[in-house]
Design an enzyme around this catalytic site. Sequence first.
Site, PDB file in Angstrom:
ATOM      1  N   ASP A  11       0.883  -1.164   0.000  1.00 52.74           N
ATOM      2  CA  ASP A  11       0.000   0.000   0.000  1.00 52.74           C
ATOM      3  C   ASP A  11       0.922   1.215   0.000  1.00 52.74           C
ATOM      4  O   ASP A  11       1.410   1.631   1.044  1.00 52.74           O
ATOM      5  CB  ASP A  11      -0.894  -0.019   1.244  1.00 52.74           C
ATOM      6  CG  ASP A  11      -1.857   1.155   1.283  1.00 52.74           C
ATOM      7  OD1 ASP A  11      -2.246   1.651   0.197  1.00 52.74           O
ATOM      8  OD2 ASP A  11      -2.214   1.580   2.388  1.00 52.74           O
TER       9      ASP A  11
ATOM     10  N   GLU B  92      -1.253  -1.250  -4.821  1.00 52.28           N
ATOM     11  CA  GLU B  92      -2.482  -0.482  -5.027  1.00 52.28           C
ATOM     12  C   GLU B  92      -2.298   0.455  -6.215  1.00 52.28           C
ATOM     13  O   GLU B  92      -1.307   1.184  -6.303  1.00 52.28           O
ATOM     14  CB  GLU B  92      -2.836   0.322  -3.781  1.00 52.28           C
ATOM     15  CG  GLU B  92      -4.158   1.063  -3.938  1.00 52.28           C
ATOM     16  CD  GLU B  92      -4.597   1.746  -2.674  1.00 52.28           C
ATOM     17  OE1 GLU B  92      -4.555   2.993  -2.643  1.00 52.28           O
ATOM     18  OE2 GLU B  92      -4.968   1.038  -1.713  1.00 52.28           O
TER      19      GLU B  92
ATOM     20  N   ASP C 207      -2.674   1.022   6.965  1.00 51.87           N
ATOM     21  CA  ASP C 207      -1.807   0.762   5.807  1.00 51.87           C
ATOM     22  C   ASP C 207      -1.310  -0.683   5.806  1.00 51.87           C
ATOM     23  O   ASP C 207      -1.146  -1.290   4.751  1.00 51.87           O
ATOM     24  CB  ASP C 207      -0.610   1.721   5.818  1.00 51.87           C
ATOM     25  CG  ASP C 207      -1.047   3.157   5.991  1.00 51.87           C
ATOM     26  OD1 ASP C 207      -1.352   3.806   4.987  1.00 51.87           O
ATOM     27  OD2 ASP C 207      -1.105   3.604   7.161  1.00 51.87           O
TER      28      ASP C 207
END
Length: 192
Positions: free
Chosen positions: A9, A70, A143
């Site tokens: 992430d 991501e 996260d």
Amino acid sequence: MTIRVMGIDPGLTRCGLAVVDVEPNRHSTLVAVGVVGTEAGRSLDQRLLVIAEAVDEWLDLHSPHVLAVERVFSQLNVSTVMGTAQASGVVIAAAARRGIPVALHTPTEVKAAVTGNGQSDKVAVTKMVTKILRLDAPPRPADAADALALAITHAWRRGVGLQGAAAATGAGAATPAQRMWAEAEARARRSR
């Protein structure tokens, strides 16, 4: 064959890192999870270097088969998007140097894969990640949970749809839960 996926992430302030082993039947096991952080007051080059060094260390230590990152999407806050994109570039380059494939997944895809609803909030994603990985406590900060969700999503999506689910169970058709998951995934794709 078990697949080892490293989920990332990306972000300049906090970059979530996670490694998950996933079996063909979707049984998922936590290998490692963490967050690398950088201070906003540091120069951009130094912040990216901290992330690059942490990612290099994780790649060398855990030897993932694939990275799930991501996908950067447009937001109103351009500086946040730029920082996320820059961190993503560092991560993708680190994988490329090692010949490790990289897959990009949108937040909606991840939410749909993990919770069955592409509009789920972070609380729901964290709760499902905790359940899927049989963790004693939810991963923190968000996260870290997001990085785990990315890894799980990639492993589950790479071969488990209606046909893959039926083949994995040895049945002629997918189970009701597998059909619901595939339908949620299809809705998420249509809404992109």
